[in-house]
Design a protein around this motif. Structure first.
Motif, PDB file in Angstrom:
ATOM      1  N   LYS A   1     -13.121  76.130 -24.174  1.00  0.00           N
ATOM      2  CA  LYS A   1     -12.647  77.442 -24.636  1.00  0.00           C
ATOM      3  C   LYS A   1     -11.508  77.313 -25.637  1.00  0.00           C
ATOM      4  CE  LYS A   1     -14.132  79.844 -20.450  1.00  0.00           C
ATOM      5  NZ  LYS A   1     -13.730  80.497 -19.177  1.00  0.00           N
ATOM      6  N   THR A   2     -10.787  76.202 -25.591  1.00  0.00           N
ATOM      7  CA  THR A   2      -9.690  75.975 -26.536  1.00  0.00           C
ATOM      8  C   THR A   2      -9.982  74.822 -27.496  1.00  0.00           C
ATOM      9  OG1 THR A   2      -8.574  74.540 -24.923  1.00  0.00           O
ATOM     10  CG2 THR A   2      -7.962  76.874 -24.943  1.00  0.00           C
ATOM     11  N   GLN A   3     -10.940  73.967 -27.127  1.00  0.00           N
ATOM     12  CA  GLN A   3     -11.317  72.835 -27.982  1.00  0.00           C
ATOM     13  C   GLN A   3     -12.844  72.827 -28.126  1.00  0.00           C
ATOM     14  OE1 GLN A   3      -9.554  69.047 -26.756  1.00  0.00           O
ATOM     15  NE2 GLN A   3      -7.976  70.150 -25.610  1.00  0.00           N
ATOM     16  N   SER A   4     -13.325  73.547 -29.130  1.00  0.00           N
ATOM     17  CA  SER A   4     -14.772  73.705 -29.271  1.00  0.00           C
ATOM     18  C   SER A   4     -15.491  72.401 -29.586  1.00  0.00           C
ATOM     19  CB  SER A   4     -15.075  74.734 -30.369  1.00  0.00           C
ATOM     20  OG  SER A   4     -14.548  74.295 -31.614  1.00  0.00           O
ATOM     21  N   ASN A   5     -14.761  71.415 -30.101  1.00  0.00           N
ATOM     22  CA  ASN A   5     -15.384  70.123 -30.432  1.00  0.00           C
ATOM     23  C   ASN A   5     -15.231  69.103 -29.307  1.00  0.00           C
ATOM     24  OD1 ASN A   5     -12.631  69.755 -30.672  1.00  0.00           O
ATOM     25  ND2 ASN A   5     -12.763  68.461 -32.502  1.00  0.00           N
ATOM     26  N   PHE A   6     -14.796  69.557 -28.141  1.00  0.00           N
ATOM     27  CA  PHE A   6     -14.614  68.656 -27.000  1.00  0.00           C
ATOM     28  C   PHE A   6     -15.923  67.931 -26.679  1.00  0.00           C
ATOM     29  CE2 PHE A   6     -14.560  68.301 -22.181  1.00  0.00           C
ATOM     30  CZ  PHE A   6     -13.748  67.172 -22.150  1.00  0.00           C
ATOM     31  N   GLY A   7     -15.852  66.616 -26.588  1.00  0.00           N
ATOM     32  CA  GLY A   7     -17.020  65.806 -26.273  1.00  0.00           C
ATOM     33  C   GLY A   7     -17.668  65.150 -27.472  1.00  0.00           C
ATOM     34  N   GLU A   8     -17.336  65.628 -28.686  1.00  0.00           N
ATOM     35  CA  GLU A   8     -17.972  65.068 -29.882  1.00  0.00           C
ATOM     36  C   GLU A   8     -17.604  63.601 -30.080  1.00  0.00           C
ATOM     37  OE1 GLU A   8     -17.186  67.470 -33.283  1.00  0.00           O
ATOM     38  OE2 GLU A   8     -18.280  69.225 -32.508  1.00  0.00           O
ATOM     39  N   ASN A   9     -16.343  63.266 -29.890  1.00  0.00           N
ATOM     40  CA  ASN A   9     -15.919  61.869 -30.059  1.00  0.00           C
ATOM     41  C   ASN A   9     -16.590  60.950 -29.048  1.00  0.00           C
ATOM     42  OD1 ASN A   9     -14.224  62.567 -32.166  1.00  0.00           O
ATOM     43  ND2 ASN A   9     -12.416  62.786 -30.853  1.00  0.00           N
ATOM     44  N   GLU A  10     -16.864  61.499 -27.865  1.00  0.00           N
ATOM     45  CA  GLU A  10     -17.503  60.709 -26.815  1.00  0.00           C
ATOM     46  C   GLU A  10     -19.030  60.757 -26.898  1.00  0.00           C
ATOM     47  OE1 GLU A  10     -15.296  63.087 -26.315  1.00  0.00           O
ATOM     48  OE2 GLU A  10     -13.498  62.097 -25.518  1.00  0.00           O
ATOM     49  N   LYS A  11     -19.535  61.512 -27.903  1.00  0.00           N
ATOM     50  CA  LYS A  11     -20.988  61.659 -28.102  1.00  0.00           C
ATOM     51  C   LYS A  11     -21.676  62.250 -26.862  1.00  0.00           C
ATOM     52  CE  LYS A  11     -21.502  58.071 -31.619  1.00  0.00           C
ATOM     53  NZ  LYS A  11     -20.052  57.900 -31.853  1.00  0.00           N
TER      54      LYS A  11
END
Length: 249
Positions: free
Chosen positions: A140-150
């Motif tokens: 909800k505050t970090q929409s790109n959460f998980g992208e770095n971890e693929k």
């Protein structure tokens, strides 16, 4: 390298391919530790993209994540394991299995407790739910959460949130992969098929009990993989500690 050494090494290696584990009661266990035989088995393993885990009472064969002639893609895995329906279900099952691993990969006291009492599917459902709800809050505050971890966090969170916990009839929900308990049952079946856990109380309150082989894989293999440690850090929450104290319910 003599013909006799090759014969012994082949016997050990192909037994490992079939059984995955050789313990101290097997004739192949002592044979493996003959220096020339061991060297040959390790060579066979390396050439085929597999890995030998050695411990005092058993040896295990596992497939390396990349470069193995035994590695399978998602389609092959779906054909082999009927409980893996789609990639999003596979991703969720990976979260379930990682939550299970994170809950047992703790201090020695916790390991002894989980090895004795196991972790019930209902406790595991609560653990996974805590993790995914935590990820939902972060998204909800970090929409790109998980992208770095693929990791496709949005799909994982959305799929889990809209799954029923279970149905009124346990026999039905165990077989229903679209419920949370059914998904957990499917995930644990994968680990059971690898000989890493024992599932008890199938018709009442099912629980998964880790075998020593699983702890050895954690200690001798998984800790060497950065992605395992990364995923474990993502999974670990304060709530995990609370549920670990009551994991048998």
């Amino acid at each position: 390298m003599s013909a006799e050494t090759i014969k012994k090494a082949s016997g050990v290696y192909f037994t490992l391919l079939k059984e995955k584990v050789i313990d101290e009661t097997s004739e192949h266990f002592q044979t493996y530790f003959e220096p020339e035989v061991r060297q040959t088995v390790l060579l066979l393993a390396d050439e085929s993209g597999t890995y030998i885990i050695e411990s005092p009472k058993r040896i295990q064969l596992v497939v390396q994540p990349t470069g193995s002639v035994f590695a399978t893609n998602f389609t092959h895995m779906k054909d082999k394991h009927k409980q893996v329906e789609t990639k999003k279900h596979f991703h969720l099952m990976s979260v379930v299995m990682m939550s299970f691993l994170a809950s047992i990969d703790r201090n020695q006291a916790a390991r002894i407790r989980t090895k004795r009492e196991g972790i019930s599917y209902y406790a595991l459902e609560r653990q996974v739910n805590d993790v995914i709800m935590n990820w939902d809050s972060i998204l909800k505050t970090q929409s790109n959460f998980g992208e770095n971890e693929k990791i496709d966090m949005k799909e994982v969170v959305t799929t889990w949130k809209y799954m029923e916990v279970d149905t009124d009839d346990y026999g039905a929900r165990k077989a229903n992969r679209r419920t949370r308990i059914g998904l957990i049952a499917s995930s644990m079946k994968l680990l059971e098929g690898e000989g890493l856990i024992v599932i008890l109380d199938r018709d009442d309150i099912p629980k998964a009990i880790p075998k020593q082989e699983l702890f050895e894989r954690i200690d001798y293999l998984y800790h060497d993989y950065d992605r395992y440690e990364m995923f474990k850090k993502l999974i670990s929450t304060e709530e995990d500690e609370e549920h670990a104290e009551d994991s048998s319910n």
